[in-house]
Enzyme design. Structure first.
Site, short mmCIF file in Angstrom:
data_model
loop_
_atom_site.label_atom_id
_atom_site.label_comp_id
_atom_site.label_asym_id
_atom_site.label_seq_id
_atom_site.Cartn_x
_atom_site.Cartn_y
_atom_site.Cartn_z
N ASP A 98 -23.76 4.47 0.16
CA ASP A 98 -24.56 3.64 1.07
C ASP A 98 -24.06 3.57 2.50
O ASP A 98 -24.44 2.68 3.25
CB ASP A 98 -24.61 2.22 0.50
CG ASP A 98 -23.23 1.57 0.38
OD1 ASP A 98 -22.24 2.18 0.83
OD2 ASP A 98 -23.14 0.45 -0.15
N GLU A 120 -24.12 7.74 -7.04
CA GLU A 120 -24.13 6.28 -6.98
C GLU A 120 -25.47 5.78 -6.41
O GLU A 120 -25.55 5.04 -5.43
CB GLU A 120 -22.95 5.71 -6.16
CG GLU A 120 -22.63 4.27 -6.53
CD GLU A 120 -21.55 3.65 -5.65
OE1 GLU A 120 -21.81 3.29 -4.51
OE2 GLU A 120 -20.41 3.52 -6.16
N GLU A 134 -25.74 -1.38 4.45
CA GLU A 134 -25.63 -0.51 3.27
C GLU A 134 -26.84 -0.56 2.34
O GLU A 134 -27.21 0.46 1.76
CB GLU A 134 -24.35 -0.86 2.49
CG GLU A 134 -23.06 -0.49 3.21
CD GLU A 134 -22.62 -1.52 4.24
OE1 GLU A 134 -23.24 -2.60 4.34
OE2 GLU A 134 -21.65 -1.23 4.98
N HIS A 211 -13.95 -6.86 4.95
CA HIS A 211 -14.31 -5.99 6.08
C HIS A 211 -15.80 -5.93 6.39
O HIS A 211 -16.21 -5.37 7.41
CB HIS A 211 -13.82 -4.55 5.81
CG HIS A 211 -14.63 -3.82 4.78
ND1 HIS A 211 -15.77 -3.12 5.09
CD2 HIS A 211 -14.49 -3.71 3.44
CE1 HIS A 211 -16.28 -2.60 3.99
NE2 HIS A 211 -15.53 -2.95 2.97
N ARG A 213 -19.57 -5.89 7.52
CA ARG A 213 -20.23 -6.20 8.80
C ARG A 213 -20.94 -7.55 8.78
O ARG A 213 -20.88 -8.30 9.74
CB ARG A 213 -21.27 -5.12 9.11
CG ARG A 213 -20.75 -4.05 10.02
CD ARG A 213 -21.88 -3.11 10.45
NE ARG A 213 -21.43 -2.30 11.56
CZ ARG A 213 -20.55 -1.31 11.46
NH1 ARG A 213 -20.01 -1.02 10.30
NH2 ARG A 213 -20.19 -0.62 12.54
N HIS A 244 -8.06 -3.87 6.95
CA HIS A 244 -8.90 -2.75 7.38
C HIS A 244 -8.57 -2.39 8.84
O HIS A 244 -8.21 -3.26 9.63
CB HIS A 244 -10.36 -3.20 7.25
CG HIS A 244 -11.38 -2.11 7.41
ND1 HIS A 244 -11.69 -1.56 8.62
CD2 HIS A 244 -12.15 -1.48 6.50
CE1 HIS A 244 -12.62 -0.63 8.46
NE2 HIS A 244 -12.92 -0.56 7.17
C1 UD1 Z 1 -17.78 1.62 6.97
C2 UD1 Z 1 -19.17 1.63 6.33
C3 UD1 Z 1 -19.22 0.62 5.18
C4 UD1 Z 1 -18.05 0.81 4.21
C5 UD1 Z 1 -16.74 0.82 4.97
C6 UD1 Z 1 -15.61 1.11 4.03
C7 UD1 Z 1 -21.18 2.01 7.69
C8 UD1 Z 1 -22.11 1.47 8.71
N1 UD1 Z 1 -20.16 1.23 7.32
O1 UD1 Z 1 -17.62 0.34 7.57
O2 UD1 Z 1 -20.44 0.79 4.49
O3 UD1 Z 1 -18.06 -0.25 3.28
O4 UD1 Z 1 -16.81 1.83 5.99
O5 UD1 Z 1 -14.37 0.79 4.59
O6 UD1 Z 1 -21.35 3.13 7.27
N2 UD1 Z 1 -11.16 2.57 11.91
C9 UD1 Z 1 -10.02 3.26 12.23
N3 UD1 Z 1 -9.55 4.21 11.35
C10 UD1 Z 1 -10.15 4.47 10.16
C11 UD1 Z 1 -11.31 3.74 9.82
C12 UD1 Z 1 -11.81 2.81 10.72
O7 UD1 Z 1 -9.42 3.05 13.27
O8 UD1 Z 1 -9.67 5.33 9.42
C13 UD1 Z 1 -11.69 1.57 12.86
C14 UD1 Z 1 -12.32 2.24 14.08
O9 UD1 Z 1 -12.03 1.48 15.22
C15 UD1 Z 1 -13.83 2.19 13.77
C16 UD1 Z 1 -13.90 0.86 13.02
O10 UD1 Z 1 -12.71 0.79 12.24
O11 UD1 Z 1 -14.63 2.22 14.94
C17 UD1 Z 1 -15.11 0.66 12.15
O12 UD1 Z 1 -15.37 1.79 11.31
P1 UD1 Z 1 -16.88 2.02 10.76
O13 UD1 Z 1 -16.87 3.19 9.82
O14 UD1 Z 1 -17.85 2.04 11.87
O15 UD1 Z 1 -17.19 0.69 9.97
P2 UD1 Z 1 -16.52 0.07 8.68
O16 UD1 Z 1 -16.54 -1.40 8.85
O17 UD1 Z 1 -15.26 0.75 8.38
N1 UDP Z 2 -8.70 0.64 -1.10
C1 UDP Z 2 -7.57 1.40 -0.78
N2 UDP Z 2 -6.63 0.86 0.06
C2 UDP Z 2 -6.76 -0.39 0.59
C3 UDP Z 2 -7.93 -1.13 0.27
C4 UDP Z 2 -8.88 -0.57 -0.57
O1 UDP Z 2 -7.41 2.52 -1.25
O2 UDP Z 2 -5.87 -0.82 1.33
C5 UDP Z 2 -9.72 1.26 -1.98
C6 UDP Z 2 -10.24 0.42 -3.13
O3 UDP Z 2 -9.48 0.61 -4.30
C7 UDP Z 2 -11.66 0.92 -3.31
C8 UDP Z 2 -12.06 1.34 -1.92
O4 UDP Z 2 -10.85 1.48 -1.17
O5 UDP Z 2 -11.71 2.08 -4.13
C9 UDP Z 2 -12.93 0.31 -1.30
O6 UDP Z 2 -13.13 0.60 0.02
P1 UDP Z 2 -13.68 -0.42 1.07
O7 UDP Z 2 -13.39 -1.81 0.61
O8 UDP Z 2 -13.20 0.03 2.39
O9 UDP Z 2 -15.25 -0.13 1.04
P2 UDP Z 2 -16.45 -0.60 0.11
O10 UDP Z 2 -16.12 -0.34 -1.31
O11 UDP Z 2 -16.69 -2.05 0.39
O12 UDP Z 2 -17.59 0.22 0.61
#
Ligand code: UD1
Ligand code: UDP
Length: 384
Positions: A98, A120, A134, A211, A213, A244
């Site tokens: 998603d 999924e 999502e 984390h 949104r 996060h």
């Molecule tokens: C994204 C997904 C969400 C998922 C989540 C898992 C969308 C819109 N959102 O949200 O569905 O649940 O990932 O964690 O697709 N960042 C880093 N390094 C990383 C990852 C993130 O620095 O490795 C920081 C960056 O500043 C980035 C921000 O986190 O701009 C947000 O990342 P983004 O993928 O836009 O949104 P998530 O909240 O991570």
């Molecule tokens: N997870 C991880 N390290 C962390 C936190 C979560 O490996 O510090 C794993 C967790 O076991 C799960 C996945 O990340 O499999 C969940 O990711 P996240 O919560 O970022 O996204 P969501 O599932 O909400 O889309």
């Protein structure tokens, strides 16, 4: 015979965790030429998973930027995938779940008239703004997909209700259980000495993640304040929160929880230590999607800090409770589980409504069957 070109595309940590065991199996599968493309919507958090599962992407769009908006991701993935798809011409692409990477990669494939397999598929909360974006990403991907891999029977029924043809849906279980079973070990030792030092027997360890949104702003402030208050009320509690990498979440977490002694605000963990920490924790507080599937398999009670969930199966099984995002409600539910062992034991059941560790195998069998590569009829995942 010509091999079937299957391109797997993902971009964030949860997609990577859930697709890694599938890519490993695709690489070994007879008759399949497996190509891996990452968008790197996440960078560090994606690379951690790629390293753990020893996966080397064939293509990497490397799109992540700090402060990226959903539109930024959309534009970059759409444009980036166009070129890669034109160059590689896969027979089918596979996307997961998603995220914005998922939806936009599916859209890019549709524009090239390349079939899409959605792993999924079929989870629905019923509210297009929760989880946001999502729920809509998953619905749109469902509309674009030709082949749907639904983890559970409930997910299958959701798709049928939306007029997806039954012959295009396979019930496979969730690949997250395949991943989890590969990394959780008895007597696991962490590399981080702080995590080994925690007294998991005599303390009640709360593992939290947050984390989403739709929780940014007031709800997240409520959640963090609730957790601080919980540590003040319960002296036998220690909280571990791998924060996060989103900068706005990190600054709020530090501001509200930074000075609390019983809190361990740590960096995101690799999947292996994280899954093993889940296995050692007493209670899970989360707004994550994937953790709602993993913790039930490990018999850990989970309080979900959201207003609704697209994963009702573990709620029905009694292991997950959706507690909302109000401070008092969160404190009340945590109090109940910390003070009343009957309530706690009632929730601490190991249940596996999401999978049995064989989802990837079923997806590949279904893929081959559906695309005429094999006569083997895929069996459905069932909890009965
Ligand atoms: C994204 C997904 C969400 C998922 C989540 C898992 C969308 C819109 N959102 O949200 O569905 O649940 O990932 O964690 O697709 N960042 C880093 N390094 C990383 C990852 C993130 O620095 O490795 C920081 C960056 O500043 C980035 C921000 O986190 O701009 C947000 O990342 P983004 O993928 O836009 O949104 P998530 O909240 O991570
Ligand atoms: N997870 C991880 N390290 C962390 C936190 C979560 O490996 O510090 C794993 C967790 O076991 C799960 C996945 O990340 O499999 C969940 O990711 P996240 O919560 O970022 O996204 P969501 O599932 O909400 O889309």
């Amino acid at each position: 015979m010509k091999k079937l070109k299957v391109m797997t595309i993902f971009g964030t940590r949860p997609e990577a965790i859930k697709m890694a065991p599938l890519v490993k199996k695709l690489q070994e599968a007879e008759g399949i030429d497996s190509i891996l493309c990452v968008t790197a919507q996440h960078r560090e958090m994606l690379d951690m998973v790629l390293n753990l599962f020893e996966l080397q992407p064939d293509y990497d769009l490397n799109i992540m930027q700090h402060g990226q908006t959903i539109s930024d991701i959309t534009v970059k993935v759409l444009k980036g995938m166009e070129q890669i798809l034109q160059e590689t011409k896969p027979d089918i692409i596979l996307v997961h779940g998603d995220t914005t990477t998922t939806f936009v990669a599916a859209l890019a494939a549709f524009y090239q008239q390349i079939p899409v397999g959605h792993v999924e598929a079929g989870l629905r909360s019923g509210n297009i703004y929760s989880p946001y974006p999502e729920e809509m990403n998953r619905r749109l991907t469902g509309s674009l997909a030709n082949l749907h891999f639904a983890p559970t029977e409930g997910n299958y029924k959701n798709l049928v209700k939306e007029d997806i043809q039954e012959k295009n849906i396979y019930i496979t279980g969730n690949t997250v259980i395949d991943a989890l079973l590969q990394v959780v070990k008895k007597d696991y030792l962490f590399e981080d000495p702080r995590l080994n030092k925690i007294d998991y027997e005599n303390k009640k360890v709360l593992l939290m993640t947050c984390h989403r949104r739709e929780n940014w702003g007031e709800p997240m402030k409520n959640i963090f304040e609730a957790v601080v208050e919980i540590t003040q009320k319960h002296k036998d509690v220690e909280v571990v929160f791998p924060v996060h990498l989103n900068p706005s979440i990190r600054s709020l977490a530090k501001e509200i929880m930074g000075e609390t002694k019983a809190m361990h605000l740590i960096e995101p963990l690799d999947y292996e230590p994280f899954a093993n920490l889940l296995n050692k924790a007493h209670l899970i507080l989360t707004d994550s999607g994937g953790i709602q599937e993993e913790a039930p398999a490990l018999g850990k009670p989970i309080l979900v800090m959201r207003t609704e969930t697209e994963r009702p199966e573990a709620v029905e099984a009694g292991t997950v409770k959706v507690v909302g995002v109000e401070k008092e409600a969160i404190i009340k539910e945590v109090d109940k589980l910390l003070l009343n062992s009957k309530d706690y034991l009632h929730m601490a059941n190991a249940v596996n409504p999401y999978g049995d560790g064989r989802a990837c195998e079923r997806i590949i069998t279904a893929l081959k069957y559906h695309l005429g590569l094999s006569q083997e009829v895929p069996e459905s995942f069932s909890t009965i």
